[in-house]
Design an enzyme around this catalytic site. Structure first.
Site, PDB file in Angstrom:
ATOM      1  N   GLY A  46       0.937  -1.223   0.031  1.00 14.44           N
ATOM      2  CA  GLY A  46       0.146  -0.096   0.080  1.00 14.44           C
ATOM      3  C   GLY A  46       0.953   1.277   0.028  1.00 14.44           C
ATOM      4  O   GLY A  46       1.906   1.194   0.383  1.00 14.44           O
ATOM      5  N   GLN A  51       2.566  10.002   1.121  1.00 13.03           N
ATOM      6  CA  GLN A  51       4.072   9.405   1.237  1.00 13.03           C
ATOM      7  C   GLN A  51       4.968   9.848  -0.009  1.00 13.03           C
ATOM      8  O   GLN A  51       6.186   9.683   0.201  1.00 13.03           O
ATOM      9  CB  GLN A  51       3.843   7.986   1.163  1.00 13.03           C
ATOM     10  CG  GLN A  51       3.132   7.361   2.509  1.00 13.03           C
ATOM     11  CD  GLN A  51       3.290   6.026   2.685  1.00 13.03           C
ATOM     12  OE1 GLN A  51       2.376   5.361   1.936  1.00 13.03           O
ATOM     13  NE2 GLN A  51       4.220   5.275   3.248  1.00 13.03           N
ATOM     14  N   CYS A  94       5.592  -0.023   7.259  1.00 14.55           N
ATOM     15  CA  CYS A  94       5.265   1.151   6.633  1.00 14.55           C
ATOM     16  C   CYS A  94       6.314   1.371   5.588  1.00 14.55           C
ATOM     17  O   CYS A  94       7.519   1.592   6.133  1.00 14.55           O
ATOM     18  CB  CYS A  94       4.678   2.343   7.391  1.00 14.55           C
ATOM     19  SG  CYS A  94       4.545   3.974   6.472  1.00 14.55           S
ATOM     20  N   LEU A  95       6.195   1.810   4.204  1.00  7.87           N
ATOM     21  CA  LEU A  95       7.301   2.279   3.391  1.00  7.87           C
ATOM     22  C   LEU A  95       8.122   3.336   3.886  1.00  7.87           C
ATOM     23  O   LEU A  95       9.105   3.539   3.471  1.00  7.87           O
ATOM     24  CB  LEU A  95       6.570   2.328   2.123  1.00  7.87           C
ATOM     25  CG  LEU A  95       6.351   1.008   1.339  1.00  7.87           C
ATOM     26  CD1 LEU A  95       5.837   1.131  -0.047  1.00  7.87           C
ATOM     27  CD2 LEU A  95       7.376  -0.018   1.288  1.00  7.87           C
ATOM     28  N   HIS A 136      -4.591   1.249   7.151  1.00  7.88           N
ATOM     29  CA  HIS A 136      -3.377   1.981   7.347  1.00  7.88           C
ATOM     30  C   HIS A 136      -3.187   3.101   6.380  1.00  7.88           C
ATOM     31  O   HIS A 136      -2.876   4.162   6.535  1.00  7.88           O
ATOM     32  CB  HIS A 136      -2.188   0.865   6.890  1.00  7.88           C
ATOM     33  CG  HIS A 136      -0.780   1.512   7.052  1.00  7.88           C
ATOM     34  ND1 HIS A 136       0.235   0.845   8.051  1.00  7.88           N
ATOM     35  CD2 HIS A 136      -0.197   2.370   6.008  1.00  7.88           C
ATOM     36  CE1 HIS A 136       1.371   1.475   7.719  1.00  7.88           C
ATOM     37  NE2 HIS A 136       1.312   2.363   6.626  1.00  7.88           N
ATOM     38  N   GLU A 137      -3.553   2.886   5.158  1.00 10.67           N
ATOM     39  CA  GLU A 137      -3.484   3.928   3.843  1.00 10.67           C
ATOM     40  C   GLU A 137      -4.331   5.158   4.189  1.00 10.67           C
ATOM     41  O   GLU A 137      -4.110   6.333   4.223  1.00 10.67           O
ATOM     42  CB  GLU A 137      -3.471   3.513   2.430  1.00 10.67           C
ATOM     43  CG  GLU A 137      -2.450   2.226   2.029  1.00 10.67           C
ATOM     44  CD  GLU A 137      -1.079   2.474   2.796  1.00 10.67           C
ATOM     45  OE1 GLU A 137      -0.668   3.827   2.649  1.00 10.67           O
ATOM     46  OE2 GLU A 137      -0.485   1.448   2.888  1.00 10.67           O
ATOM     47  N   HIS A 140      -3.069   7.371   6.688  1.00 10.58           N
ATOM     48  CA  HIS A 140      -1.948   8.442   6.186  1.00 10.58           C
ATOM     49  C   HIS A 140      -2.664   9.621   5.720  1.00 10.58           C
ATOM     50  O   HIS A 140      -2.196  10.819   5.817  1.00 10.58           O
ATOM     51  CB  HIS A 140      -1.344   7.700   5.227  1.00 10.58           C
ATOM     52  CG  HIS A 140      -0.044   6.992   5.622  1.00 10.58           C
ATOM     53  ND1 HIS A 140       0.974   7.430   6.292  1.00 10.58           N
ATOM     54  CD2 HIS A 140       0.406   5.669   5.246  1.00 10.58           C
ATOM     55  CE1 HIS A 140       1.817   6.316   6.243  1.00 10.58           C
ATOM     56  NE2 HIS A 140       1.602   5.387   5.812  1.00 10.58           N
TER      57      HIS A 140
HETATM   58 NI    NI Z   1       2.460   3.591   5.500  1.00  5.12          NI
END
Ligand code: NI
Length: 173
Positions: A46, A51, A94-95, A136-137, A140
């Site tokens: 995701g 991000q 998380c990225l 999660h996304e 953000h």
């Molecule tokens: Ni994330």
């Protein structure tokens, strides 16, 4: 398509609330294409627009509840969770915080209402990892990171113990 730079935790942009997408134009399509490419190249499931430095309500999620090799990217514009049920507690990452994981409880099942890249509204259900990624996304988009939902970042020993246990369970099954 192009890879975009993924912002890391500590970058203020990750704490901001994103504005709705109002223009479903080529610029949005390019952003979504780039986000999918960036997510896949980072082996993520995701990615949210903030991000990659864009404060708009757009996310991409990899639907992994498919036969192997048939995973596909789901685009959610202006998404909101309209139903949630059940519970799952697993390591989440998380990225924007590569290599770090924390135990986070999320709904096992969600239904989300969102627009597609052309502005059409739709509803979509998700389970397990995909439900976790939707939550999660979408967090953000309101400036939230998973680290706000876990006690601590797991140590290597804790991760090994968790995944070792998982493997034993799978072998038992
Ligand atoms: Ni994330």
């Amino acid at each position: 398509m192009a890879l975009r730079n993924i912002r890391r935790q500590g970058d203020e942009i990750l704490t901001k609330r994103c504005r709705p997408v109002t223009d479903f134009n080529d610029r949005l399509h390019e952003l979504l294409d780039d986000m999918a490419e960036t997510m896949l190249s980072a082996n993520g499931v995701g990615l949210a627009a903030p991000q990659v430095g864009i404060l708009r309500r757009a996310v991409v999620v990899l639907e992994t509840n498919t036969p192997e090799g048939e995973e596909y990217v789901v685009e959610l514009i202006n998404p909101e969770i309209v139903e949630a049920s059940g519970e799952q507690t697993d390591p989440e990452g998380c990225l924007s915080l590569p290599g770090e994981y924390g135990m986070v409880t999320r709904p096992e099942h969600v239904k989300v209402r969102a627009q597609d890249r052309n502005g059409a509204w739709f509803e979509r259900e998700a389970d397990g990892l995909t439900a976790r990624a939707f939550c999660h996304e979408i967090d953000h988009l309101d400036g939230h990171m998973f680290t706000e939902l876990c006690d601590h970042i797991m140590t290597d020993e804790e991760l090994d113990a968790y995944y070792g246990q998982q493997q034993e369970q799978e072998e038992d099954a």
